[in-house]
Design an enzyme around this catalytic site. Structure first.
Site, mmCIF file in Angstrom:
data_model
loop_
_atom_site.group_PDB
_atom_site.id
_atom_site.type_symbol
_atom_site.label_atom_id
_atom_site.label_comp_id
_atom_site.label_asym_id
_atom_site.label_seq_id
_atom_site.Cartn_x
_atom_site.Cartn_y
_atom_site.Cartn_z
ATOM 1 N N ALA A 66 0.853 -1.194 0.000
ATOM 2 C CA ALA A 66 0.000 0.000 0.000
ATOM 3 C C ALA A 66 0.883 1.236 0.000
ATOM 4 O O ALA A 66 2.001 1.215 0.513
ATOM 5 C CB ALA A 66 -0.921 0.011 1.216
ATOM 6 N N ASP A 67 0.359 2.299 -0.585
ATOM 7 C CA ASP A 67 1.070 3.573 -0.560
ATOM 8 C C ASP A 67 0.050 4.704 -0.572
ATOM 9 O O ASP A 67 -0.918 4.664 -1.329
ATOM 10 C CB ASP A 67 2.007 3.717 -1.761
ATOM 11 C CG ASP A 67 2.953 4.883 -1.576
ATOM 12 O OD1 ASP A 67 3.886 4.755 -0.760
ATOM 13 O OD2 ASP A 67 2.740 5.928 -2.210
ATOM 14 N N THR A 68 0.277 5.685 0.278
ATOM 15 C CA THR A 68 -0.624 6.829 0.393
ATOM 16 C C THR A 68 0.084 8.077 -0.102
ATOM 17 O O THR A 68 1.224 8.346 0.281
ATOM 18 C CB THR A 68 -1.082 7.012 1.850
ATOM 19 O OG1 THR A 68 -1.753 5.816 2.266
ATOM 20 C CG2 THR A 68 -2.022 8.193 1.998
#
Length: 184
Positions: A66-68
């Site tokens: 995941a990456d925000t």
């Protein structure tokens, strides 16, 4: 099948734990160097890069990356490298709306599943004293955009979309992906 979270984020661990009780954490060594992509495409590319990095070392496991990414218009606001940079980011977001994108990528035996979730966040006008107190708390330093919606500081006026997306893992969408992959 062993499940691995390719992230060292305590927030992602906590959110994933609400969906899956048995998983391990193995941080990715994927380099998050800018690729000149849009904020949305960056979130997806980095999520998939992190998942692929760990999946290459752990064949046969289900791996979630995941990456925000926080974006103010076309400008991506990453994690601040200093207290001064955190102050500048918070001042820039003050009184404005911005977008938070979180890319998720699940690599499993059944295939690869990925998506990006978008949430619109509206900041209150921030006084210098609030910015200073928040920066001194140390909380902004490991977060994209130099803030955490969950930190308890009155930064956000409102948001449109997923709260958990802004925290770092869009639980609603991830739950659907895990169901599609047959993992829950």
């Amino acid at each position: 099948m062993k499940f691995i979270l390719a992230s060292n984020s305590p927030r992602r661990r906590e959110l994933l734990g609400a969906l899956i009780s048995d998983f391990t954490v193995e941080p990715s060594h994927f380099s998050e160097e800018g690729a000149g992509l849009s904020a949305r495409d960056t979130a997806l590319a980095f999520a998939c890069g992190k998942a692929a990095d760990v999946a290459a070392r752990r064949p046969g496991c289900a791996v979630l990356g995941a990456d925000t990414v926080v974006a103010l218009g076309d400008r991506i606001l990453g994690k601040p490298r200093s207290a001064d940079e955190a102050r500048r980011m918070l001042a820039l977001l003050s009184g404005k709306a911005h977008t938070v994108y979180t890319g998720v990528c699940l690599i499993a035996l059944q295939g690869t599943y990925s998506d990006v979730v978008e949430t619109r966040v509206y900041f209150r006008p921030l006084e210098e004293e609030l910015i200073e107190a928040y920066v001194k708390s140390g909380l902004p330093m490991d977060k994209a955009g130099a803030y955490g919606i969950q930190d308890g500081y009155p930064l956000v006026d409102r948001y449109e979309g997923s709260f958990t997306n802004v925290v770092g893992l869009p639980v609603e969408r991830l739950k659907a992906i895990l169901r599609e992959a047959g993992l829950i």
